[in-house]
Design an enzyme around this catalytic site. Structure first.
Site, PDB file in Angstrom:
ATOM      1  N   CYS A  85       0.406  19.554   9.039  1.00 24.21           N
ATOM      2  CA  CYS A  85       0.687  20.117  10.357  1.00 24.21           C
ATOM      3  C   CYS A  85       1.095  19.015  11.342  1.00 24.21           C
ATOM      4  O   CYS A  85       2.173  18.456  11.216  1.00 24.21           O
ATOM      5  CB  CYS A  85      -0.508  20.932  10.841  1.00 24.21           C
ATOM      6  N   HIS A 202      -2.052  24.430   6.227  1.00 25.70           N
ATOM      7  CA  HIS A 202      -3.299  23.645   6.192  1.00 25.70           C
ATOM      8  C   HIS A 202      -4.049  23.842   4.871  1.00 25.70           C
ATOM      9  O   HIS A 202      -4.888  24.752   4.759  1.00 25.70           O
ATOM     10  CB  HIS A 202      -4.216  24.080   7.333  1.00 25.70           C
ATOM     11  N   GLU A 204      -6.518  22.167   3.709  1.00 30.68           N
ATOM     12  CA  GLU A 204      -7.958  21.947   3.877  1.00 30.68           C
ATOM     13  C   GLU A 204      -8.659  23.218   4.355  1.00 30.68           C
ATOM     14  O   GLU A 204      -9.871  23.375   4.180  1.00 30.68           O
ATOM     15  CB  GLU A 204      -8.219  20.780   4.837  1.00 30.68           C
TER      16      GLU A 204
END
Length: 230
Positions: A85, A202, A204
């Site tokens: 990002c 994302h 994660e």
């Protein structure tokens, strides 16, 4: 296996990234933007956030801080570097790959789950995916629309630098599946040597099933395993 997780003023996804790196078997260590020497680390992740408030344009100020020199050295040495990002915005501003990221086509901040298709599984981060595999990963950005001119785009395709594309649940790349107007539905790219991947979604936030998907965890596992071999 020490992995640097960069911290700029305004970074807010660093602890989430640290958690994902730990889940993958790595040892994350927060490293502030003032640190130039990263020689003791086997890889690095540039997390998301709003570094320096996205002033001028997202990633522009961060890309001119001391730590960029260390990250560039990592990329040049073949160490795995992942930009997520705002980290992808910083990486492109720093010249780690081709193209640019600009305002979403609807001029709004977009936060939702999307599907992305693996276009290149030869990078450290995608080695455990099949080419064409569909991943469920969330996005959260206002300046995530990828753009490159025709000449640059042709160069990127010829050098296998397109890593992910936005798609629907079945893997079909459609205009409706494109959340931000990115050219050719591009969601992630890499450098010519394939060791640096920059993506807007994302991973994660998709590292455990309790979050709604664990499709992103393999990116971190691939990174750690690759780092062990170099």
């Amino acid at each position: 296996m020490k992995i640097a997780v960069t911290k700029f003023l305004g970074t807010n996804c660093d602890l989430d990234v640290c958690h994902a790196v730990k889940l993958a078997g790595g040892e994350p260590e927060l490293v502030f933007f003032t640190q130039e020497n990263l020689d003791s680390y086997k890889g690095a992740v540039i997390p998301g956030g709003f570094s320096y408030g996205d002033y001028l344009r997202a990633g522009a100020i961060s890309a001119r801080t001391p730590i960029i020199k260390g990250l560039k050295k990592m990329v040049e040495e073949g160490k795995p570097v992942l930009g997520i990002c705002n980290g992808a915005q910083i990486g492109l501003e720093a010249g780690f790959s081709k193209g640019t990221l600009t305002n979403n086509l609807n001029a709004k901040f977009i936060c939702k789950w999307v599907y992305i298709r693996v276009e290149n599984n030869k990078t450290p981060f995608t080695q455990y995916y099949k080419k064409g595999e569909v991943l469920k990963i969330p996005i959260a950005h206002a300046e995530g629309r990828f753009y490159a001119d025709d000449e640059t785009l042709d160069y990127m395709y010829k050098n296998n630098m397109i890593v992910f594309k936005y798609c629907d649940e079945t893997g079909e790349v459609t205009e409706e599946a494109n959340p931000n107007g990115s050219i050719d539905n591009i969601a992630g790219v890499c450098n010519e040597n394939q060791n640096c991947v920059l993506l807007m979604p994302h991973p994660e936030r998709a590292s455990e099933k309790i979050l709604g998907s664990d499709d992103g965890l393999k990116m971190f596992k691939g990174m750690i395993d690759y780092a062990k071999r170099i």
